[in-house]
Design an enzyme around this catalytic site. Sequence first.
Site, PDB file in Angstrom:
ATOM      1  N   GLY A  36       0.536  -1.129  -0.324  1.00 53.14           N
ATOM      2  CA  GLY A  36      -0.394  -0.399  -0.045  1.00 53.14           C
ATOM      3  C   GLY A  36       1.033   1.290  -0.041  1.00 53.14           C
ATOM      4  N   ARG A  53       1.468  10.892  -9.075  1.00 53.26           N
ATOM      5  CA  ARG A  53       1.304  11.163  -7.514  1.00 53.26           C
ATOM      6  C   ARG A  53       2.058  10.037  -6.682  1.00 53.26           C
ATOM      7  NH1 ARG A  53      -4.927  11.569  -7.221  1.00 53.26           N
ATOM      8  NH2 ARG A  53      -5.419  12.711  -9.497  1.00 53.26           N
ATOM      9  N   GLU A  95      -8.299  -4.082   0.676  1.00 56.47           N
ATOM     10  CA  GLU A  95      -7.923  -3.746  -0.513  1.00 56.47           C
ATOM     11  C   GLU A  95      -8.214  -5.291  -0.651  1.00 56.47           C
ATOM     12  OE1 GLU A  95      -5.426  -2.691   1.432  1.00 56.47           O
ATOM     13  OE2 GLU A  95      -5.406  -0.472   1.602  1.00 56.47           O
ATOM     14  N   SER A 116      -0.608  -6.845  11.689  1.00 55.36           N
ATOM     15  CA  SER A 116       0.487  -5.769  13.012  1.00 55.36           C
ATOM     16  C   SER A 116      -0.608  -5.333  14.022  1.00 55.36           C
ATOM     17  CB  SER A 116      -0.275  -4.145  11.828  1.00 55.36           C
ATOM     18  OG  SER A 116      -1.454  -3.682  11.777  1.00 55.36           O
ATOM     19  N   ASP A 117      -2.051  -5.246  14.491  1.00 53.20           N
ATOM     20  CA  ASP A 117      -2.722  -5.105  15.522  1.00 53.20           C
ATOM     21  C   ASP A 117      -3.920  -5.961  15.508  1.00 53.20           C
ATOM     22  OD1 ASP A 117      -3.023  -3.184  13.327  1.00 53.20           O
ATOM     23  OD2 ASP A 117      -5.018  -3.229  14.383  1.00 53.20           O
ATOM     24  N   THR A 159      -0.188  -4.930   5.698  1.00 51.07           N
ATOM     25  CA  THR A 159      -0.762  -5.386   7.243  1.00 51.07           C
ATOM     26  C   THR A 159      -2.263  -5.775   7.090  1.00 51.07           C
ATOM     27  OG1 THR A 159      -0.733  -2.828   7.184  1.00 51.07           O
ATOM     28  CG2 THR A 159       1.346  -4.021   7.756  1.00 51.07           C
ATOM     29  N   ARG A 161      -0.489  -8.739  -3.220  1.00 50.68           N
ATOM     30  CA  ARG A 161      -0.469  -7.795  -2.349  1.00 50.68           C
ATOM     31  C   ARG A 161       0.396  -8.347  -0.902  1.00 50.68           C
ATOM     32  NH1 ARG A 161      -2.481  -3.986   0.609  1.00 50.68           N
ATOM     33  NH2 ARG A 161      -3.603  -4.550   2.920  1.00 50.68           N
ATOM     34  N   VAL A 162       1.045  -7.546  -0.671  1.00 55.17           N
ATOM     35  CA  VAL A 162       1.959  -7.335   0.633  1.00 55.17           C
ATOM     36  C   VAL A 162       1.309  -6.394   1.940  1.00 55.17           C
ATOM     37  CG1 VAL A 162       4.362  -8.183   0.004  1.00 55.17           C
ATOM     38  CG2 VAL A 162       4.056  -6.273  -0.472  1.00 55.17           C
TER      39      VAL A 162
HETATM   40  N1  HPA Z   1      -8.521  -1.759   9.848  1.00 52.10           N
HETATM   41  C1  HPA Z   1      -8.581  -1.735   8.932  1.00 52.10           C
HETATM   42  N2  HPA Z   1      -7.406  -2.109   8.330  1.00 52.10           N
HETATM   43  C2  HPA Z   1      -6.496  -2.831   9.014  1.00 52.10           C
HETATM   44  C3  HPA Z   1      -6.077  -3.298  10.577  1.00 52.10           C
HETATM   45  C4  HPA Z   1      -7.158  -2.343  10.901  1.00 52.10           C
HETATM   46  O1  HPA Z   1      -7.949  -2.446  12.256  1.00 52.10           O
HETATM   47  N3  HPA Z   1      -4.726  -2.844  10.637  1.00 52.10           N
HETATM   48  C5  HPA Z   1      -3.729  -2.702   9.417  1.00 52.10           C
HETATM   49  N4  HPA Z   1      -5.140  -2.873   8.440  1.00 52.10           N
END
Ligand code: HPA
Length: 235
Positions: free
Chosen positions: A20, A43, A181, A203-204, A90, A87-88
């Site tokens: 992204g 862009r 995406e 990532s979370d 998170t 796609r790579v």
């Molecule tokens: N929500 C949407 N997209 C994301 C998130 C999320 O918590 N974490 C990484 N991409």
Amino acid sequence: MSIHIAAKPGEIAEAVLLPGDPLRAQFIAEHFLENAVQYTAVRNILGYTGTYRGKPLSVQGTGMGIPSISIYAHELFRDYGVKRAIRVGTAGSIQEGVKIRDMVLAMSASTNSGVNLQRFGGKSYAPTASWNLLKTAYDAARSRGWEPAVGNVVCSDLFYTEDPGEWKIWARFGSLALEMESAELYTTAAKFGREALAILTISDSLITGEQTSPEERQTTFTRMMEVALETAVSP
Ligand code: HPA
């Protein structure tokens, strides 16, 4: 040249990695490809072509969200003859068993987006990964001793949802993680008869609120890249 990508015909490889973040595209080109040449900066969404293990490979930033990746994927497939797009990115976990740092292979992508309802006249399309790429990526991960989670992800139009618990209905039906995406990448690949896969690192967590540290993001990114590169150039 297409509207949003300034490459000449032939400047983009048949296999393309899609982060992204455009600066991720630059990082991948500089650290993983040989002889990388930048073919677009329209862009500031950067794209490069080089080689990996002697095979041509491109990396193209997509921006965030469905409308942005839709434009880049469409032009890559339609105007540059791209055959496989990986796609790579998170994602945020919505399952207890999917921990931060884990790798997820998106077998299919649900969405709250209206784009496919619009495309298919109110009918519900099921965006699906290329089986060939999915199997290759799974085998590449397993051969390195990593166990990716494989399943459905949810592609959300909103990062900041009005209902903070919106993800729970998807979790109940077994979806693994949230991102923004994959559904459109898979649908656009299908439209042009090409192959696509999303390889994601967590990532979370929407369950615990944990996030990965910058160091952890680097380590997990390198792991994801190894799998993506091997998948991109596999026969
Ligand atoms: N929500 C949407 N997209 C994301 C998130 C999320 O918590 N974490 C990484 N991409």
